[in-house]
Design a protein around this motif. Structure first.
Motif, PDB file in Angstrom:
ATOM      1  N   GLU A 175      -0.366 -20.554 -12.259  1.00  0.00           N
ATOM      2  CA  GLU A 175       0.153 -19.091 -12.335  1.00  0.00           C
ATOM      3  C   GLU A 175      -0.526 -18.285 -11.141  1.00  0.00           C
ATOM      4  O   GLU A 175       0.330 -17.748 -10.416  1.00  0.00           O
ATOM      5  N   THR A 176      -1.676 -18.421 -10.719  1.00  0.00           N
ATOM      6  CA  THR A 176      -2.383 -17.925  -9.610  1.00  0.00           C
ATOM      7  C   THR A 176      -1.485 -18.225  -8.419  1.00  0.00           C
ATOM      8  O   THR A 176      -1.266 -17.389  -7.313  1.00  0.00           O
ATOM      9  N   ALA A 177      -1.687 -19.663  -8.193  1.00  0.00           N
ATOM     10  CA  ALA A 177      -0.998 -20.200  -6.825  1.00  0.00           C
ATOM     11  C   ALA A 177       0.520 -19.625  -6.587  1.00  0.00           C
ATOM     12  O   ALA A 177       0.970 -19.250  -5.522  1.00  0.00           O
ATOM     13  N   ILE A 178       1.282 -19.696  -7.747  1.00  0.00           N
ATOM     14  CA  ILE A 178       2.795 -19.452  -7.556  1.00  0.00           C
ATOM     15  C   ILE A 178       2.970 -17.725  -7.270  1.00  0.00           C
ATOM     16  O   ILE A 178       3.643 -17.555  -6.622  1.00  0.00           O
ATOM     17  N   ARG A 179       1.889 -17.156  -7.914  1.00  0.00           N
ATOM     18  CA  ARG A 179       1.944 -15.600  -7.661  1.00  0.00           C
ATOM     19  C   ARG A 179       1.654 -15.440  -6.193  1.00  0.00           C
ATOM     20  O   ARG A 179       2.487 -14.475  -5.494  1.00  0.00           O
ATOM     21  N   GLY A 180       0.835 -15.887  -5.726  1.00  0.00           N
ATOM     22  CA  GLY A 180       0.526 -15.822  -4.360  1.00  0.00           C
ATOM     23  C   GLY A 180       1.555 -16.316  -3.377  1.00  0.00           C
ATOM     24  O   GLY A 180       1.873 -15.579  -2.578  1.00  0.00           O
ATOM     25  N   LEU A 181       2.085 -17.185  -3.622  1.00  0.00           N
ATOM     26  CA  LEU A 181       3.210 -17.907  -2.896  1.00  0.00           C
ATOM     27  C   LEU A 181       4.157 -17.047  -2.915  1.00  0.00           C
ATOM     28  O   LEU A 181       5.136 -16.993  -1.950  1.00  0.00           O
ATOM     29  N   ASP A 182       4.780 -16.613  -4.288  1.00  0.00           N
ATOM     30  CA  ASP A 182       5.885 -15.942  -4.274  1.00  0.00           C
ATOM     31  C   ASP A 182       5.641 -14.301  -3.571  1.00  0.00           C
ATOM     32  O   ASP A 182       6.595 -13.912  -3.131  1.00  0.00           O
ATOM     33  N   LEU A 183       4.530 -13.964  -3.551  1.00  0.00           N
ATOM     34  CA  LEU A 183       4.309 -12.381  -3.075  1.00  0.00           C
ATOM     35  C   LEU A 183       4.331 -12.703  -1.453  1.00  0.00           C
ATOM     36  O   LEU A 183       4.587 -11.806  -0.882  1.00  0.00           O
ATOM     37  N   LEU A 184       3.974 -13.858  -0.906  1.00  0.00           N
ATOM     38  CA  LEU A 184       4.028 -14.026   0.268  1.00  0.00           C
ATOM     39  C   LEU A 184       5.386 -14.522   0.955  1.00  0.00           C
ATOM     40  O   LEU A 184       5.610 -14.824   2.037  1.00  0.00           O
ATOM     41  N   GLY A 185       6.426 -14.940  -0.030  1.00  0.00           N
ATOM     42  CA  GLY A 185       7.746 -15.330   0.409  1.00  0.00           C
ATOM     43  C   GLY A 185       7.562 -16.695   0.898  1.00  0.00           C
ATOM     44  O   GLY A 185       8.470 -17.262   1.737  1.00  0.00           O
ATOM     45  N   VAL A 186       6.530 -17.673   0.501  1.00  0.00           N
ATOM     46  CA  VAL A 186       6.535 -18.910   1.058  1.00  0.00           C
ATOM     47  C   VAL A 186       7.384 -20.073   0.478  1.00  0.00           C
ATOM     48  O   VAL A 186       7.831 -20.205  -0.593  1.00  0.00           O
ATOM     49  N   GLY A 187       8.343 -20.476   1.399  1.00  0.00           N
ATOM     50  CA  GLY A 187       9.383 -21.586   0.932  1.00  0.00           C
ATOM     51  C   GLY A 187       9.593 -22.503   2.113  1.00  0.00           C
ATOM     52  O   GLY A 187       8.658 -22.615   3.100  1.00  0.00           O
ATOM     53  N   ARG A 188      10.838 -23.051   2.070  1.00  0.00           N
ATOM     54  CA  ARG A 188      11.261 -24.061   2.928  1.00  0.00           C
ATOM     55  C   ARG A 188      11.157 -23.487   4.437  1.00  0.00           C
ATOM     56  O   ARG A 188      11.702 -22.485   4.733  1.00  0.00           O
ATOM     57  N   GLY A 189      10.567 -24.153   5.349  1.00  0.00           N
ATOM     58  CA  GLY A 189      10.543 -23.550   6.643  1.00  0.00           C
ATOM     59  C   GLY A 189       9.195 -22.961   7.189  1.00  0.00           C
ATOM     60  O   GLY A 189       9.100 -22.511   8.136  1.00  0.00           O
TER      61      GLY A 189
END
Length: 299
Positions: A124-138
């Motif tokens: 939950e914490t990791a996905i929350r952080g990555l989603d708030l930062l917009g981390v995705g392909r590229g």
């Protein structure tokens, strides 16, 4: 039922295993017979009184924010989950034989109980952080503290999304970072220079899960300081970086994503297990700050 508890704030020595009242599922909750429960830094901060704001402890304190187990009670309004289902998720006072979960996902049959128990908070914490930062392909992202419980999960989820991941850790964990798909760098003074050496194209985002790098240093590694996010530092001054403490995402959806990644082996959670009676030993390891993966208690 047996539960880990404490009657005064203090060090690991205040923890005892004793009888506690059975909890019951309220609306939107499920109760589980706990097979395993994860241990997190928040647990010992709670026990030490760091979250009390100076207020005295009222009644026995209880620790635990995640667990995996078999549903034995379903609260009003819950759909899609029934008694007898294997689940893992988030709740309170989970270091016990019975615990109530507020958010959960089905545990894949192929995933060990201890692994599932140690995945909830980190996922939950990791996905929350990555989603708030917009981390995705590229994307190119630094996970500062990539070998710990949350950090290792964040690295693997970012890699599964197609991101290039730089991760920091101590000397002993450099090989582990490579194993989970990151470009490893040593943490500490000079971190920004080492990151630039392995990612000369620059960073799109910084996720701080360790709280050891000064906020101004984290902010200096991205074009916009708001693209640096911490879960571990509260005194950010005027650095411009963001703090997340929870509540910004759908927790059940995040857990379901974690379950899919665990089932496909795109996410591997290393665990160390301890019987509930040896909880003090596990807590001392957690407080040392030198943990690879997750610590899990078995009631």
């Amino acid at each position: 039922m047996k539960a880990l508890q404490f009657s005064a704030y203090g060090g690991p020595e205040v923890l005892t295993v004793g009888d506690a009242p059975e909890p019951h599922a309220g609306p939107g909750q499920v109760r589980v017979q706990v097979r395993a429960a994860g241990l997190n830094p928040l647990d010992w901060k709670l026990r030490a009184g760091y979250l009390s704001q100076g207020a005295p402890l009222e009644g026995p304190g209880r620790t635990g924010f995640e667990a995996a187990g078999v549903v034995d009670e379903v609260g009003e309004g819950v759909t899609g989950t029934a008694i007898g289902d294997d689940v893992f998720g988030l709740g309170n006072a989970t270091h016990a034989e019975l615990a109530v979960l507020d958010a959960w996902a089905a545990k894949p049959a192929s995933v060990d109980w201890a692994v599932a128990a140690g995945a909830g908070v980190a996922v939950e914490t990791a996905i929350r952080g990555l989603d708030l930062l917009g981390v995705g392909r590229g994307s190119t992202v630094l996970v500062d503290g990539g070998a710990g419980g949350v950090g290792a999960v964040a690295v693997q989820i970012a890699v599964s999304r197609g991101a290039t991941v730089v991760a920091s850790a101590g000397e002993a964990n450099q090989g582990y970072l490579t194993e989970i798909g990151a470009l490893p760098v040593l943490y500490g003074e000079g971190l920004a220079e080492r990151v630039r050496a392995v990612a000369p194209q620059g960073l799109d985002a910084v996720l701080d899960v360790a709280g050891k790098t000064p906020p101004t240093t984290l902010a200096s590694m991205v074009a916009d300081p708001a693209q640096a996010l911490t879960i571990a530092q509260f005194d950010l001054g005027d650095s411009g970086i963001r703090l997340t403490t929870g509540g910004e995402i759908d927790r059940a959806a995040a857990l379901a994503e974690g379950a899919r990644l665990l089932q496909s082996n795109d996410l591997v959670v290393k665990v160390q297990t301890f019987p509930l009676e040896r909880a003090r030993e596990a807590v001392e390891i957690s407080e040392s700050g030198h943990v690879r993966g997750k610590l899990v208690l078995l009631p």
